[in-house]
Structure formats: structure tokens, C-alpha cells
Design a protein around this motif. Structure first.
Motif, PDB file in Angstrom:
ATOM      1  N   SER A 181       0.891  -1.250   0.042  1.00  0.00           N
ATOM      2  CA  SER A 181      -0.006   0.069  -0.046  1.00  0.00           C
ATOM      3  C   SER A 181       0.828   1.220  -0.089  1.00  0.00           C
ATOM      4  O   SER A 181       0.677   2.128  -0.784  1.00  0.00           O
ATOM      5  CB  SER A 181      -1.169  -0.044   1.283  1.00  0.00           C
ATOM      6  OG  SER A 181      -1.897  -0.892   1.143  1.00  0.00           O
ATOM      7  N   ARG A 182       1.839   1.218   0.805  1.00  0.00           N
ATOM      8  CA  ARG A 182       2.928   2.294   0.580  1.00  0.00           C
ATOM      9  C   ARG A 182       3.594   2.313  -0.675  1.00  0.00           C
ATOM     10  O   ARG A 182       3.734   3.787  -1.273  1.00  0.00           O
ATOM     11  CB  ARG A 182       3.780   2.204   1.914  1.00  0.00           C
ATOM     12  CG  ARG A 182       3.319   2.342   3.366  1.00  0.00           C
ATOM     13  CD  ARG A 182       4.364   2.293   4.373  1.00  0.00           C
ATOM     14  NE  ARG A 182       4.985   0.869   4.606  1.00  0.00           N
ATOM     15  CZ  ARG A 182       4.653   0.115   5.159  1.00  0.00           C
ATOM     16  NH1 ARG A 182       3.676   0.067   6.031  1.00  0.00           N
ATOM     17  NH2 ARG A 182       5.344  -1.029   5.298  1.00  0.00           N
ATOM     18  N   LYS A 185       1.198   3.932  -3.050  1.00  0.00           N
ATOM     19  CA  LYS A 185       1.098   5.534  -2.822  1.00  0.00           C
ATOM     20  C   LYS A 185       2.027   6.357  -3.294  1.00  0.00           C
ATOM     21  O   LYS A 185       2.056   7.209  -4.075  1.00  0.00           O
ATOM     22  CB  LYS A 185       0.903   5.715  -1.348  1.00  0.00           C
ATOM     23  CG  LYS A 185       0.583   7.111  -0.838  1.00  0.00           C
ATOM     24  CD  LYS A 185       0.538   7.471   0.386  1.00  0.00           C
ATOM     25  CE  LYS A 185       0.199   8.728   0.885  1.00  0.00           C
ATOM     26  NZ  LYS A 185       0.229   9.125   2.367  1.00  0.00           N
ATOM     27  N   LYS A 188       1.801   6.192  -7.026  1.00  0.00           N
ATOM     28  CA  LYS A 188       0.707   7.095  -7.725  1.00  0.00           C
ATOM     29  C   LYS A 188       1.263   8.457  -7.759  1.00  0.00           C
ATOM     30  O   LYS A 188       1.056   9.364  -8.652  1.00  0.00           O
ATOM     31  CB  LYS A 188      -0.479   6.818  -6.645  1.00  0.00           C
ATOM     32  CG  LYS A 188      -1.613   5.947  -6.830  1.00  0.00           C
ATOM     33  CD  LYS A 188      -2.467   5.934  -6.054  1.00  0.00           C
ATOM     34  CE  LYS A 188      -3.362   4.670  -6.324  1.00  0.00           C
ATOM     35  NZ  LYS A 188      -4.663   4.695  -5.507  1.00  0.00           N
ATOM     36  N   ASN A 189       2.066   9.004  -6.586  1.00  0.00           N
ATOM     37  CA  ASN A 189       2.546  10.078  -6.746  1.00  0.00           C
ATOM     38  C   ASN A 189       3.612  10.397  -7.862  1.00  0.00           C
ATOM     39  O   ASN A 189       3.710  11.251  -8.558  1.00  0.00           O
ATOM     40  CB  ASN A 189       3.246  10.425  -5.443  1.00  0.00           C
ATOM     41  CG  ASN A 189       2.405  10.637  -4.237  1.00  0.00           C
ATOM     42  OD1 ASN A 189       1.286  10.920  -4.456  1.00  0.00           O
ATOM     43  ND2 ASN A 189       2.937  10.269  -3.114  1.00  0.00           N
TER      44      ASN A 189
END
Length: 209
Positions: A181-182, A185, A188-189
Motif C-alpha cells: 500500500s505504501r 501510494k 501514484k505520486n
């Protein structure tokens, strides 16, 4: 320009051209060779295309009018070999066309070089997006596996050893899901950053056309 294309034709660069006939019988019989030349040029085809027309029309005893064809071709190719088209072609990852020779069309070459810069950024964005999609796909698979193992925990007839094994598997999977999940994220950035950079880069590059 016409002399240059005549030279190309006379050198026999069109030998070994293969493929479907470019013109049918009716087109050969009623051919406007200047218009045909223009249409070939305006879409960036090589002047060698005339040899394909010659082959297509030879079955019907028709010989293309080279002078007329090249007059039309010369008018068409200058419309195609522009800086803007060079940019678009390179940005799409397409090869440099033989028709837009660098000595005759320096603007096209400049546009192609700028488009190449954009293509490199497009490729970086594509790779970042592909990695994000890979991570998200794996995340969904692990989440499904967690759900399936939880269902197995409450199944009839499960032994204490099996339950302990399932709980251990679930714990490991959940740790993977949390860690991923990290990563998701972060990616995505990264994708957002690469997309913003592409927009700004293209704005800057297009101003140079």
C-alpha cells in the motif's frame, strides 16, 4: 527538389517494394498523376511510391506520368515535412521518414528532435504507469487470498493445525498488503509527477516549433 526525387528514382531505391496494388484498373485508366503525387506527398510517403503505382498500372498497359506525379509530389511533401509533423511523428515513437530528408527539410528535423524529447518523457510515464498497474494487480490478488483464507478459517472440520497455518498465512499476506500500500501510494505520486512534467515539457517544446 524535383531533380532530387528524380535522382532517387533513377538510382533504383524502389527495388524490392512489395505489397498490394496501390491503384486499381479504373484508377490507372483515369489517373490524375499530379493529384496522385500530391496525395502521396501530403501524407509523407516516399517518392518511391511511384514505382508501386507503375507496377500496379503495368497490368493495364498504363505508364505513370513522372513529370506530373513529381510536380504534385513536390507540393504535397512540403506540406507534410513541417516542424509540427516532425514533432508528432517522433512523439509517437515513429521512425524518421525517408521522404523528409534533413538537407531539404531542416524544420522537420528540428521538430523531430523536439518530439524525441517528448517521447522519452512519454515512455517514462508509460513505465511508471505500468509498474503502478502491476502493484495494484498484485495487491488485489493478495487481498482476495486473504479473504479466501478467512473463509477457510470458519469452514467445518478444520483442524487446529490448519487454523494456525491459515492465521500465519493471513498475517504474512496482510503485512505484504500493508507494505505494498505504501509502494502504491509512492508510485501514484510518481505517475502524477511524470504526467505533470510531460504537460509542462510539451508546452515548452511546442513553443520552440
Amino acid at each position: 527538389m524535383k531533380k532530387t526525387f528524380k535522382l532517387l528514382l533513377s538510382l533504383g531505391l524502389s527495388l524490392s517494394l512489395v505489397g498490394c496494388a496501390t491503384l486499381d484498373r479504373e484508377s490507372c485508366l483515369t489517373a490524375d498523376w499530379e493529384l496522385i503525387g500530391f496525395n502521396d506527398g501530403v501524407v509523407g510517403r516516399s517518392a518511391e511510391r511511384l514505382e508501386q503505382h507503375r507496377e500496379a498500372c503495368s497490368d493495364y498497359g498504363i505508364v505513370p506520368q513522372m513529370e506530373e506525379y513529381l510536380q504534385g509530389y513536390d507540393r504535397g511533401i512540403v506540406r507534410y515535412c513541417t516542424a509540427t509533423n516532425g514533432y508528432k511523428r517522433a512523439r509517437a515513437g515513429q521512425a524518421y521518414p525517408q521522404a523528409c530528408t534533413t538537407n531539404l527539410f531542416p524544420d522537420f528535423e528540428r521538430g523531430f528532435e523536439l518530439g524525441g524529447e517528448a517521447f522519452e518523457q512519454v515512455d517514462r510515464l508509460r513505465r511508471a504507469t505500468k509498474e503502478l498497474q502491476r502493484l495494484e494487480k498484485q495487491q488485489r490478488a493478495d487481498e482476495r487470498e486473504v479473504s479466501e483464507k478467512r473463509d477457510q478459517l470458519i469452514a467445518d472440520g478444520i483442524s487446529s493445525d490448519q487454523r494456525a497455518g491459515l492465521l500465519l498465512d493471513i498475517d504474512e499476506l496482510q503485512q505484504q498488503v500493508a507494505a505494498r500500500s505504501r509502494q502504491i501510494k509512492q508510485h501514484k505520486n510518481k505517475v502524477g509527477m511524470e504526467r505533470r512534467y510531460l504537460r509542462q515539457l510539451e508546452t515548452d517544446l511546442r513553443q520552440q516549433l
